[in-house]
Design an enzyme around this catalytic site. Sequence first.
Site, short mmCIF file in Angstrom:
data_model
loop_
_atom_site.label_atom_id
_atom_site.label_comp_id
_atom_site.label_asym_id
_atom_site.label_seq_id
_atom_site.Cartn_x
_atom_site.Cartn_y
_atom_site.Cartn_z
N GLY A 125 41.77 36.53 33.48
CA GLY A 125 42.42 35.79 32.40
C GLY A 125 43.89 35.60 32.67
O GLY A 125 44.53 36.43 33.33
N HIS A 180 35.62 39.32 34.65
CA HIS A 180 36.29 38.07 34.29
C HIS A 180 37.78 38.25 34.51
O HIS A 180 38.32 39.35 34.42
CB HIS A 180 36.04 37.69 32.83
CG HIS A 180 35.98 36.22 32.58
ND1 HIS A 180 37.10 35.41 32.55
CD2 HIS A 180 34.93 35.39 32.35
CE1 HIS A 180 36.73 34.16 32.30
NE2 HIS A 180 35.42 34.13 32.20
N SER A 203 41.75 34.02 29.50
CA SER A 203 40.34 33.61 29.53
C SER A 203 39.34 34.75 29.43
O SER A 203 38.15 34.50 29.28
CB SER A 203 40.05 32.79 30.80
OG SER A 203 40.61 31.51 30.68
N GLY A 205 28.27 43.12 40.95
CA GLY A 205 29.22 43.42 39.89
C GLY A 205 29.41 42.22 38.99
O GLY A 205 28.89 41.14 39.24
#
Length: 484
Positions: free
Chosen positions: A330, A328, A86, A325
């Site tokens: 994934g 991401h 992701s 901050g």
Amino acid sequence: MPQQLNWDEQGNWQVKGEWGTRDSAGRKLDLAHWQARLDELRVKYRVPAASLAILVDGTVHELAGGVLHRGTGVEATTDSVFQLGSIAKIYTATLIMRLVESGQLDLDASVADILPEFSIPDPAVAREITVRRLLSHTSGLTCDFTYDSGRGDDCLAKYVEAAGNVTLDCPPGTAISYSGIGYNVLGRITEVVTGKVWDEALKDLLLAPLGVTHTMTLPEEALRFRAAMGHLGEPGQEPEPAPSWDLMPRSAGPYGRVLSTAGDLARLARMHLNGGLAEDGTRVLSEETTALMRRREAESPDKWTVSADGWGLGWTLYDWDGVQGYGHDGASIGQYGYLRVVPSAGVAVALLTNGGGARELYAALYRELLAELAGVTMPEPFAPPAQPPAVDFAPLVGVYRREGVIITVTERDGAGHVLYEFVDGMKHFSEPLHIDLVPVTDTVFAGTGVGAAFSEGYTPVVFAKLPDGTGCVYIGMRCGPKVA
């Protein structure tokens, strides 16, 4: 005998081929230490391979260790490519914002005005879904709709058309609900606006000006490089190579398939930190646009699954005791990635792995790295308190539903229980999950017995309300409204 440290004019030093830096304030990055720590934690948590990139003082430093495939024994190197899962959404979001900045796209335009093939079961509501809401996961479009529309250049157009029958998680603009469909719709928007397939638009408008050489979108492109194989297994055991390298169709690209090295991922983060400038001075985005992308668009009721305090235009937003901050996470089949950026310190850290206790490795390593380099105190792992509070479960009991999932909440002897069932197109995804709920607060619970389906430890189960008063439950950052 002490090792000789040789400083060059840029403040770099070298010891047996390992490089480190120090800035004018004397901050030193001891890469030999972090390589040893990476390897130590990787072995402890049974992660076959890990690649780490650290951006500090404007320079990207890359480390790697382990094996890309336990069957072949091929060693991981800093130029090995991993599946980002992701984290691909950040690439799609950045591409979309290039189109917005150029005036080719309006953030608040209705998707229905851009894509003739876009629809949802309620046409009147469709017009409320905008580009901005797609980027911030507030469109109401669900996440878990995987549709193999083939390998052709029309795969995204076919995907968007097929998704038209998928029920919304919640009304547009009312709540956050993590959405894979939404990012595939964004990918299709780039195709309509640019006249190029998403893969080519990404290369021409982002990867090329960014100057990265080990980032790609198609599996056949990964054959040019050392590619990591995902590994699967029960927590605490040595994982084995996954049965397939990649199970995602081509149509999953905008939400889930970008392949990259940790170093290239850190270079994307550096461009955002540098106000839109690539390493060679090429302007990819304006400073105003990069700031806009990390401005809070939505609050997150579930602040634990992916450490999300809120969401910007693509970015997950974090608040570490007042230090802001973004980044991401994934995941793909046995591969897990983590990106964290601390703008106040000019620091970014990218970690890519290929199985095992990747989340524990990330938590332990980032807690140390971000504390030393950016003064960040990361929260402790999500878990219930030693003395859980007494909670009235009665208001929470009921049936909750989102596309492909039915969540039944019951009370057993004063304790909460969840039956999580996959239905419809997802009915073969997994056996039903039985989750016991341990109270953290009167709306937040630590779910047990889930295993690796959602997390390695306790799974956050968060109850909330939509603006119209409808109850909902979040599991895995997905919103499931109460239906009975």
